[in-house]
Write an enzyme that holds these catalytic residues in place. Sequence first.
Site, short mmCIF file in Angstrom:
data_model
loop_
_atom_site.label_atom_id
_atom_site.label_comp_id
_atom_site.label_asym_id
_atom_site.label_seq_id
_atom_site.Cartn_x
_atom_site.Cartn_y
_atom_site.Cartn_z
N HIS B 84 1.02 -1.39 0.16
CA HIS B 84 -0.05 -0.07 0.11
C HIS B 84 0.68 1.26 -0.01
CE1 HIS B 84 -3.10 -2.85 1.37
NE2 HIS B 84 -3.91 -1.71 1.25
N ASN B 116 7.90 -4.40 3.22
CA ASN B 116 6.55 -4.09 3.38
C ASN B 116 5.83 -4.63 4.90
OD1 ASN B 116 4.05 -3.55 2.99
ND2 ASN B 116 3.41 -5.58 2.13
MG LIG Z 1 1.99 -2.25 3.53
#
Ligand SMILES: [Mg+2]
Lengths: 242, 242
Positions: B84, B116
């Site tokens: 994201h 991440n």
């Molecule tokens: Mg993430």
Amino acid sequence: TVPDYASTSKELAPSRASQIMKYGFPGFDNLRTYEDFVLSYDRKTRTAHWVCEHLTPDRPDESVHKYFQSRNEDYKGSGFDRGHLAAAGNHRRSQSSVDQTFLLTNMSPQVGKGFNRDKWNCLEKYCRGRAKKALNTYILTGPLYLPRKELDGSLYVKYQVIGANHVAVPTHFFKVLLLEIAPGNFEIEYYMLPNQPIDDSVELTSFLCVPELIERSAGFLIFADLPKNQVKKINRKGTGFW
Amino acid sequence: TVPDYASTSKELAPSRASQIMKYGFPGFDNLRTYEDFVLSYDRKTRTAHWVCEHLTPDRPDESVHKYFQSRNEDYKGSGFDRGHLAAAGNHRRSQSSVDQTFLLTNMSPQVGKGFNRDKWNCLEKYCRGRAKKALNTYILTGPLYLPRKELDGSLYVKYQVIGANHVAVPTHFFKVLLLEIAPGNFEIEYYMLPNQPIDDSVELTSFLCVPELIERSAGFLIFADLPKNQVKKINRKGTGFW
Ligand SMILES: [Mg+2]
Ligand SMILES: [Mg+2]
């Protein structure tokens, strides 16, 4: 059939831009509407996304923030030419039109010998020759950064950057030639050339390609507003229909 | 101090966007104003230029032409996470706000383990923690493609592309955290992290960097409309003046 724009007043500039962009804007990122061509500048690569010209017959661009400008010094000693996207030879209607093609926003690092001065130049001349016999000619030009498979089996985009401003050296260039031969009768040709020395013996036709190849890698659609049923030839071949 | 936007009507969306973008748009390329964040999409790399969030406390995006979409299949088997940009955890004010962070326009291929799921996640949590104690928090996030010197002495940008849609794998990511601590009292922090496994022992502060480094390579200015004299801390250090 060649309107005289030499006397066009500044007030008419927006309508000139809409003439040039009649068949659609590929995108709206950092648009520059010059007197005789329209350009979308890519501040990340320091060279244009695309340049669009409409035909009927070297100085830094201070409108770009200094962080994102390319400068003559970036090209100096790099081994690359400052290659025009919109060709100077297409914009001889006024001195300022010619001058604007020398703005660095309209430049991309091109291999000199065998490309800018040779095969790419041939393509520019070919376009100009066709334009002389067409009602209207639209030319969309830009850089491409194409991926290649490496030994590990994965695809990588790789391109050199030059100078203190890290001006991107495109791996390829495209040029799309849209000719209005007669009212409602269009021909379109899609070219993609590698930014490499190309032997004189290689025909321009060998660089014709399907539009999707350019569109997918460039990240925009080309002449999206062109009525498809008026396109009579694509890549020099008749379209029974479209 | 956390206004309730859960009941915000659709008519208020434009004003929400202007709240989020209060200190300037980095650019206007393919803008998407979602309910709770604003994003500029790069159709060439199939991932965003930048995403901007304003805090006060996985499906394809069909608004993008299919040529330029990234899809779940592009990420599948690539070894990269769908990372994201605007963090899901920042947009819990409504289900649709959370859902929109799962749009693929808001995703970038990120190294999973060590990035991440680890250091990048730490940075997101850190931002959220700071946001709890600030009047207003603005977060600008995006991918970077930085050049590296190779053995021939030249600089090259090189990045992998994944899947049939050639989604670009950024070499780095940036996140800029702008906190309004009290009216007219701002703190700003600029982070740049390599898209690589990062050891847990490395402090977040070691990724602080000068704004220019991000701005030059991203190709846009960050929070350009922020009154500089109201910035009291940059990268966690007091500014005597600015
Ligand atoms: Mg993430
Ligand atoms: Mg040339």
